[in-house]
Design an enzyme around this catalytic site. Structure first.
Site, PDB file in Angstrom:
ATOM      1  N   LYS A 117      16.729  42.036  56.846  1.00 26.31           N
ATOM      2  CA  LYS A 117      17.366  41.897  55.397  1.00 26.31           C
ATOM      3  C   LYS A 117      17.824  40.400  55.272  1.00 26.31           C
ATOM      4  O   LYS A 117      18.056  39.772  54.273  1.00 26.31           O
ATOM      5  CB  LYS A 117      18.761  42.487  55.258  1.00 26.31           C
ATOM      6  CG  LYS A 117      18.340  44.050  55.047  1.00 26.31           C
ATOM      7  CD  LYS A 117      19.770  44.892  55.217  1.00 26.31           C
ATOM      8  CE  LYS A 117      19.663  46.200  55.650  1.00 26.31           C
ATOM      9  NZ  LYS A 117      20.915  46.882  55.756  1.00 26.31           N
ATOM     10  N   GLY A 118      17.894  39.718  56.417  1.00 31.86           N
ATOM     11  CA  GLY A 118      18.563  38.183  56.496  1.00 31.86           C
ATOM     12  C   GLY A 118      17.839  37.278  55.695  1.00 31.86           C
ATOM     13  O   GLY A 118      18.442  36.440  55.033  1.00 31.86           O
TER      14      GLY A 118
ATOM     15  N   GLU B  53      11.713  33.363  57.315  1.00 34.11           N
ATOM     16  CA  GLU B  53      12.697  33.829  58.338  1.00 34.11           C
ATOM     17  C   GLU B  53      13.793  33.450  58.050  1.00 34.11           C
ATOM     18  O   GLU B  53      13.985  32.215  57.682  1.00 34.11           O
ATOM     19  CB  GLU B  53      12.177  33.775  59.494  1.00 34.11           C
ATOM     20  CG  GLU B  53      11.845  34.773  60.416  1.00 34.11           C
ATOM     21  CD  GLU B  53      12.925  35.819  60.809  1.00 34.11           C
ATOM     22  OE1 GLU B  53      13.749  35.942  60.117  1.00 34.11           O
ATOM     23  OE2 GLU B  53      12.971  36.497  62.035  1.00 34.11           O
ATOM     24  N   ASP B  54      15.214  34.132  58.411  1.00 28.45           N
ATOM     25  CA  ASP B  54      16.503  33.492  58.003  1.00 28.45           C
ATOM     26  C   ASP B  54      16.600  32.669  59.236  1.00 28.45           C
ATOM     27  O   ASP B  54      16.896  31.400  58.984  1.00 28.45           O
ATOM     28  CB  ASP B  54      17.274  34.515  57.964  1.00 28.45           C
ATOM     29  CG  ASP B  54      17.518  35.679  59.042  1.00 28.45           C
ATOM     30  OD1 ASP B  54      16.346  35.813  59.985  1.00 28.45           O
ATOM     31  OD2 ASP B  54      18.263  36.516  59.111  1.00 28.45           O
TER      32      ASP B  54
ATOM     33  N   ASP C  16      16.345  32.461  66.820  1.00 27.42           N
ATOM     34  CA  ASP C  16      17.464  32.554  67.965  1.00 27.42           C
ATOM     35  C   ASP C  16      16.491  32.430  69.111  1.00 27.42           C
ATOM     36  O   ASP C  16      16.016  31.480  69.667  1.00 27.42           O
ATOM     37  CB  ASP C  16      18.475  33.746  67.750  1.00 27.42           C
ATOM     38  CG  ASP C  16      19.501  33.696  68.850  1.00 27.42           C
ATOM     39  OD1 ASP C  16      19.647  32.690  69.496  1.00 27.42           O
ATOM     40  OD2 ASP C  16      20.330  34.452  68.794  1.00 27.42           O
TER      41      ASP C  16
ATOM     42  N   PHE D 295      26.960  31.840  66.577  1.00 23.86           N
ATOM     43  CA  PHE D 295      26.828  33.051  65.719  1.00 23.86           C
ATOM     44  C   PHE D 295      27.214  32.646  64.291  1.00 23.86           C
ATOM     45  O   PHE D 295      28.427  32.122  64.008  1.00 23.86           O
ATOM     46  CB  PHE D 295      27.385  34.312  66.290  1.00 23.86           C
ATOM     47  CG  PHE D 295      26.947  35.426  65.476  1.00 23.86           C
ATOM     48  CD1 PHE D 295      25.826  36.135  65.912  1.00 23.86           C
ATOM     49  CD2 PHE D 295      27.358  35.990  64.102  1.00 23.86           C
ATOM     50  CE1 PHE D 295      25.235  37.075  65.195  1.00 23.86           C
ATOM     51  CE2 PHE D 295      27.004  37.104  63.822  1.00 23.86           C
ATOM     52  CZ  PHE D 295      26.097  37.735  64.291  1.00 23.86           C
TER      53      PHE D 295
HETATM   54  P1  IMP Z   1      15.609  36.269  67.836  1.00 22.17           P
HETATM   55  O1  IMP Z   1      14.653  37.492  67.862  1.00 22.17           O
HETATM   56  O2  IMP Z   1      16.329  36.051  69.044  1.00 22.17           O
HETATM   57  O3  IMP Z   1      15.050  34.992  67.315  1.00 22.17           O
HETATM   58  O4  IMP Z   1      16.653  36.891  66.668  1.00 22.17           O
HETATM   59  C1  IMP Z   1      16.116  36.846  65.174  1.00 22.17           C
HETATM   60  C2  IMP Z   1      17.012  37.845  64.336  1.00 22.17           C
HETATM   61  O5  IMP Z   1      18.256  38.049  64.682  1.00 22.17           O
HETATM   62  C3  IMP Z   1      17.271  37.034  63.102  1.00 22.17           C
HETATM   63  O6  IMP Z   1      16.095  37.224  62.178  1.00 22.17           O
HETATM   64  C4  IMP Z   1      18.662  37.570  62.776  1.00 22.17           C
HETATM   65  O7  IMP Z   1      18.704  38.692  61.853  1.00 22.17           O
HETATM   66  C5  IMP Z   1      19.452  37.721  64.110  1.00 22.17           C
HETATM   67  N1  IMP Z   1      20.291  36.752  64.449  1.00 22.17           N
HETATM   68  C6  IMP Z   1      20.002  35.724  65.200  1.00 22.17           C
HETATM   69  N2  IMP Z   1      21.093  34.890  65.388  1.00 22.17           N
HETATM   70  C7  IMP Z   1      21.913  35.185  64.520  1.00 22.17           C
HETATM   71  C8  IMP Z   1      23.198  34.851  63.843  1.00 22.17           C
HETATM   72  O8  IMP Z   1      23.808  33.734  64.282  1.00 22.17           O
HETATM   73  N3  IMP Z   1      23.757  35.313  62.895  1.00 22.17           N
HETATM   74  C9  IMP Z   1      23.231  36.394  62.210  1.00 22.17           C
HETATM   75  N4  IMP Z   1      22.022  36.974  62.546  1.00 22.17           N
HETATM   76  C10 IMP Z   1      21.459  36.542  63.634  1.00 22.17           C
END
Ligand code: IMP
Ligand code: MG
Length: 193
Positions: free
Chosen positions: A58-59, A114-115, A118, A167
């Protein structure tokens, strides 16, 4: 009661003072001006081959909404919903497709919206998943990248902002499904990244 909202951030005032909402990481104004710049670049890069924008729910819903309107091309939009296994704030890299695309990717110029990146594991899974559908091209536009957190190499054609590894919430990003409707990006105190 209707509240006026904060003048600098534009966010609803009472939400901005909700539990755990910390300092502004990216203001509403900076978000909008950066998105306008990304729109100009994408418009130039995709001239003559309008992309299919694939938003990751949803982000990315708010970013998708603003970015699509900043692109001066006849784009199409579609959405996927993914959920990662693991704890709420840490992804394991194992991704479950909750909602798949409605359109065929074959021969399309696909731009994933993508939002936040991380660990990068969600995105790298998605890239492999989408490439298997044989698009003509596949690029990624990420609004936020958390510095120093990536555990895999992801090739990002467009990035809005590099932010510290904290975060964050707002502008689509949630904590326990809340605070997505803040207009700016804020640090969130109750969680560490
Ligand atoms: P990744 O797979 O670790 O890159 O995480 C990606 C997903 O985790 C993102 O698309 C977000 O939905 C969620 N996410 C990662 N960091 C944050 C944050 O700081 N706040 C809220 N959602 C996050
Ligand atoms: Mg999330």
């Amino acid at each position: 009661m209707i509240t006026q909202g904060d003048e600098a951030t534009g966010s609803p005032a009472s939400l901005e003072h909700a539990d755990g909402v910390g300092r502004v990481i990216v203001s509403a104004e900076d978000l909008q001006s950066r998105i306008a710049e990304l729109g100009v670049r994408i418009t130039a890069d995709y001239a003559g081959r309008p992309p299919l924008l694939v938003g990751v729910l949803k982000g990315a819903f708010m970013f998708m909404s603003d970015l699509s309107r900043a692109i001066d091309l006849p784009v199409q939009v579609d959405f996927m919903a993914v959920s990662s296994y693991g704890s709420a704030t840490r992804t394991s890299g194992v991704v479950r497709i909750v909602k798949d695309l409605d359109v065929d990717l074959a021969g399309r110029h696909v731009l994933v919206v993508e939002d936040i990146v991380d660990s990068g594991l969600t995105l790298s899974y998605l890239q492999r998943y989408l490439l298997a559908r044989e698009p003509a091209s596949l690029e990624v536009c990420a609004l936020l990248v958390k510095d120093g957190q990536q555990r895999t190499d992801v090739d990002l054609a467009y990035v809005g902002f590099h932010i510290p590894a904290e975060f964050v919430v707002g502008y689509g990003l949630d904590v326990d499904e809340r605070l997505r409707n803040l207009r700016a990006i804020y640090a969130h105190a109750s969680r560490s990244s």
